[in-house]
Motif scaffolding. Sequence first.
Motif, PDB file in Angstrom:
ATOM      1  N   LYS A  59     -15.480  14.819  38.482  1.00 33.73           N
ATOM      2  CA  LYS A  59     -16.920  14.970  38.246  1.00 33.73           C
ATOM      3  C   LYS A  59     -17.442  13.846  37.352  1.00 33.73           C
ATOM      4  O   LYS A  59     -18.449  13.204  37.667  1.00 33.73           O
ATOM      5  CB  LYS A  59     -17.208  16.326  37.598  1.00 33.73           C
ATOM      6  CG  LYS A  59     -18.687  16.557  37.305  1.00 33.73           C
ATOM      7  CD  LYS A  59     -18.929  17.905  36.653  1.00 33.73           C
ATOM      8  CE  LYS A  59     -18.604  17.856  35.175  1.00 33.73           C
ATOM      9  NZ  LYS A  59     -19.011  19.093  34.473  1.00 33.73           N
ATOM     10  N   LEU A  63     -20.039  10.766  38.209  1.00 31.99           N
ATOM     11  CA  LEU A  63     -21.271  10.587  37.432  1.00 31.99           C
ATOM     12  C   LEU A  63     -21.345   9.178  36.844  1.00 31.99           C
ATOM     13  O   LEU A  63     -22.425   8.586  36.769  1.00 31.99           O
ATOM     14  CB  LEU A  63     -21.336  11.625  36.309  1.00 31.99           C
ATOM     15  CG  LEU A  63     -21.672  13.058  36.745  1.00 31.99           C
ATOM     16  CD1 LEU A  63     -21.516  14.024  35.578  1.00 31.99           C
ATOM     17  CD2 LEU A  63     -23.095  13.132  37.293  1.00 31.99           C
ATOM     18  N   THR A 103     -25.129  13.184  46.854  1.00 28.66           N
ATOM     19  CA  THR A 103     -25.531  12.071  45.990  1.00 28.66           C
ATOM     20  C   THR A 103     -26.908  12.320  45.391  1.00 28.66           C
ATOM     21  O   THR A 103     -27.138  12.101  44.201  1.00 28.66           O
ATOM     22  CB  THR A 103     -25.543  10.751  46.790  1.00 28.66           C
ATOM     23  OG1 THR A 103     -24.243  10.528  47.340  1.00 28.66           O
ATOM     24  CG2 THR A 103     -25.912   9.577  45.898  1.00 28.66           C
ATOM     25  N   LYS A 105     -28.408  15.154  44.845  1.00 29.56           N
ATOM     26  CA  LYS A 105     -28.404  16.251  43.875  1.00 29.56           C
ATOM     27  C   LYS A 105     -27.909  15.792  42.512  1.00 29.56           C
ATOM     28  O   LYS A 105     -28.394  16.258  41.474  1.00 29.56           O
ATOM     29  CB  LYS A 105     -27.521  17.395  44.390  1.00 29.56           C
ATOM     30  CG  LYS A 105     -27.485  18.631  43.491  1.00 29.56           C
ATOM     31  CD  LYS A 105     -28.819  19.343  43.449  1.00 29.56           C
ATOM     32  CE  LYS A 105     -28.732  20.661  42.685  1.00 29.56           C
ATOM     33  NZ  LYS A 105     -30.022  21.373  42.651  1.00 29.56           N
ATOM     34  N   THR A 106     -26.944  14.888  42.503  1.00 31.33           N
ATOM     35  CA  THR A 106     -26.355  14.443  41.236  1.00 31.33           C
ATOM     36  C   THR A 106     -27.005  13.166  40.702  1.00 31.33           C
ATOM     37  O   THR A 106     -26.573  12.631  39.682  1.00 31.33           O
ATOM     38  CB  THR A 106     -24.839  14.207  41.406  1.00 31.33           C
ATOM     39  OG1 THR A 106     -24.606  13.354  42.533  1.00 31.33           O
ATOM     40  CG2 THR A 106     -24.115  15.523  41.638  1.00 31.33           C
ATOM     41  N   TYR A 159     -18.564  21.766  41.589  1.00 30.14           N
ATOM     42  CA  TYR A 159     -17.247  21.279  41.986  1.00 30.14           C
ATOM     43  C   TYR A 159     -16.320  22.494  41.999  1.00 30.14           C
ATOM     44  O   TYR A 159     -16.257  23.236  41.020  1.00 30.14           O
ATOM     45  CB  TYR A 159     -16.716  20.250  40.985  1.00 30.14           C
ATOM     46  CG  TYR A 159     -17.367  18.892  41.074  1.00 30.14           C
ATOM     47  CD1 TYR A 159     -16.774  17.866  41.800  1.00 30.14           C
ATOM     48  CD2 TYR A 159     -18.565  18.632  40.425  1.00 30.14           C
ATOM     49  CE1 TYR A 159     -17.364  16.611  41.877  1.00 30.14           C
ATOM     50  CE2 TYR A 159     -19.166  17.386  40.498  1.00 30.14           C
ATOM     51  CZ  TYR A 159     -18.556  16.380  41.222  1.00 30.14           C
ATOM     52  OH  TYR A 159     -19.144  15.144  41.301  1.00 30.14           O
ATOM     53  N   LYS A 185     -16.761  19.304  46.598  1.00 27.61           N
ATOM     54  CA  LYS A 185     -18.156  19.472  46.186  1.00 27.61           C
ATOM     55  C   LYS A 185     -18.835  20.432  47.151  1.00 27.61           C
ATOM     56  O   LYS A 185     -18.663  20.315  48.364  1.00 27.61           O
ATOM     57  CB  LYS A 185     -18.878  18.120  46.196  1.00 27.61           C
ATOM     58  CG  LYS A 185     -18.368  17.156  45.150  1.00 27.61           C
ATOM     59  CD  LYS A 185     -19.041  15.800  45.251  1.00 27.61           C
ATOM     60  CE  LYS A 185     -18.530  15.011  46.431  1.00 27.61           C
ATOM     61  NZ  LYS A 185     -18.971  13.603  46.420  1.00 27.61           N
TER      62      LYS A 185
END
Length: 216
Positions: A59, A63, A103, A105-106, A159, A185
């Motif tokens: 994770k 990021l 992608t 969403k994060t 996750y 994910k």
Amino acid sequence: MSSYVQESFHNKFNQFIKNKQFESAREMLEKNGDIPKNIKLFNLGYLNYSKGNLVQAKKYYELAKLHGMLGSEVTKSLEKINEELSITSFEDQYTSYENFLFTYKTLPEPHFYLGLGFFLTVFFIGLVKKWHVLTLLGVCSIIVFGYYRYEVEQYDFAYNESDKLIQRGPSVIFEEIGVLPAGGKIFYSKQRNNWRYIEYPEVFRGWINTERNDLK
């Protein structure tokens, strides 16, 4: 942060990791406000990897990439984790649409507003200059941007922490239809007590129990 201070920090951080003083390493990262966000995220990934927490490490590495760390080091770290989690083939099953949703969403919040601002600028330039093609492009881009924003906000992102059996319904009485591997994910929507319904990836659509470790 000067190169000398940066090197000193890096050496001390690695020494904590080597001595398995993980909390000291974490505190060191959290207290230092001079470290760029992507470097801090990468170090948190390395910290969790050293602790054996591969899902959390994955994770943080991902990021770090989203915050602009695009070097080979983070790529190799992710490849190594995916190999250890045995989910490389699992992630290969994601569709392009699903990869885009994950992608999106994060994506860091400032990036979203930066993109929206760009498309609004395109729209207003086209409107003022009476460039109809540019205006139309701006409108279409804003609609698409807004649609995906709406789409991802419907789901919660997570996750998967451990291998989970996928059931056809929110109970063990329902048929087992697959296994969701650790590190995967997922987007989930409906919840029933400790059960969550996986929406994406579609190939693993079904219910998982978040409180139960199915495959020890």
